[in-house]
Scaffold this motif. Sequence first.
Motif, short mmCIF file in Angstrom:
data_model
loop_
_atom_site.label_atom_id
_atom_site.label_comp_id
_atom_site.label_asym_id
_atom_site.label_seq_id
_atom_site.Cartn_x
_atom_site.Cartn_y
_atom_site.Cartn_z
N TYR A 48 -66.11 24.08 35.30
CA TYR A 48 -65.51 25.27 35.46
C TYR A 48 -64.09 25.31 35.49
N HIS B 208 -65.68 33.09 37.81
CA HIS B 208 -65.91 31.71 37.60
C HIS B 208 -66.54 31.30 36.40
N TYR C 199 -72.53 31.49 36.60
CA TYR C 199 -71.00 31.74 36.18
C TYR C 199 -70.75 33.29 36.16
#
Length: 364
Positions: free
Chosen positions: A292, A331, A327
């Motif tokens: 990430y 994020h 996600y």
Amino acid sequence: MMEERKIIHVDMDAFFAAVEQRDKPELRGKPVAVGFDGERGVVSTASYEARKFGVHSAQSIQVAKRLCPQLMIVLPDFHHYKAVSEQVHRIFLDYTDLIEPVSIDEAFLDVTHNKKGMPLAVDIAEDIRRRIREELHLTASAGVSYNKFLAKIASDYRKPDGLFVIHPDKAMAFVSRLRVEKFWGVGPKTAVRMHSMGIFTGEQLREVSKHHLITVFGKVGAVYYDFARGIDPRPVETEYIRKSVGCEQTFTQDISLKSAVLIELYHTVLELVGRLKRSEFIGKTLTLKVKYADFTQITRSLTAHKPLKTKADILPLAKKLLAEVEYSGSHPIRLMGLSVSNPHTEDELVRHPEWIEGSLPFED
């Protein structure tokens, strides 16, 4: 009584950066990082001059430049590094044929019975280091002991350009003082787990039963049990056995839209299929790696009942793994990678000859 083995671990010092400094006089004595000088660039190798500023491998180039504003960044030339590595390997071959490459810049050598008839492994290690210095104008560190675990530990002990010997008579005392973080195979997470158990040194690790170590750490617990006693029966294996094939991509911009993520997953699958074809690798476990924007990362894996070789084999499984990954705009994903591991055994290939390359060709 079994003959005591003589094992050397040779580790080239800051290899990529050292080759660049050797070949480019303007880089000598300067802080150098090998990597891509871009927003998403990562340090592959840092020279020792750069390490004094806190620059290290796997670090963001942007972070490295903040730590060391005068850092000189060089694009990697892996073909050249491989050629230099082969020159180093040819020096090894003058002493023994029992050579196990660990990576492009390090290897184990079993010199118990060596071509030079030299009785002391430490003399062989010093001679190898001398030749690397004189013939290739590079430096290497070496560790000498009676097994791979201790030789590896020894090679790290006096880097750079150092030589260290762990004698059998002193091995237990050495391991007793050794921090568990220095044990081969003990990463940061395992070290934290050991610390929570009150294990900080080899001596404290030795006090824990094998059964308990296996209960906590799985099969590798038995390895830790042996290492704490200076035991490592693994031979120097001259034949390299590939255990996985993979690829990954750091994106120029973080992504979070589902359509964009799926497109990148598709391209990663195609790249993976190409690498599997070129390496002729046959495996059955697919692993998805996602990093990430905040540099945290996760992996997801699954094992199929047949070889993972084609886009048709891999893409549906990759999508299934991606469905388990969260996600969002807050994020987003910075990097995505896929790998195939868990190679089939010879028995399985005998039972399923159609899996062998040539019988069941790869598809794009």
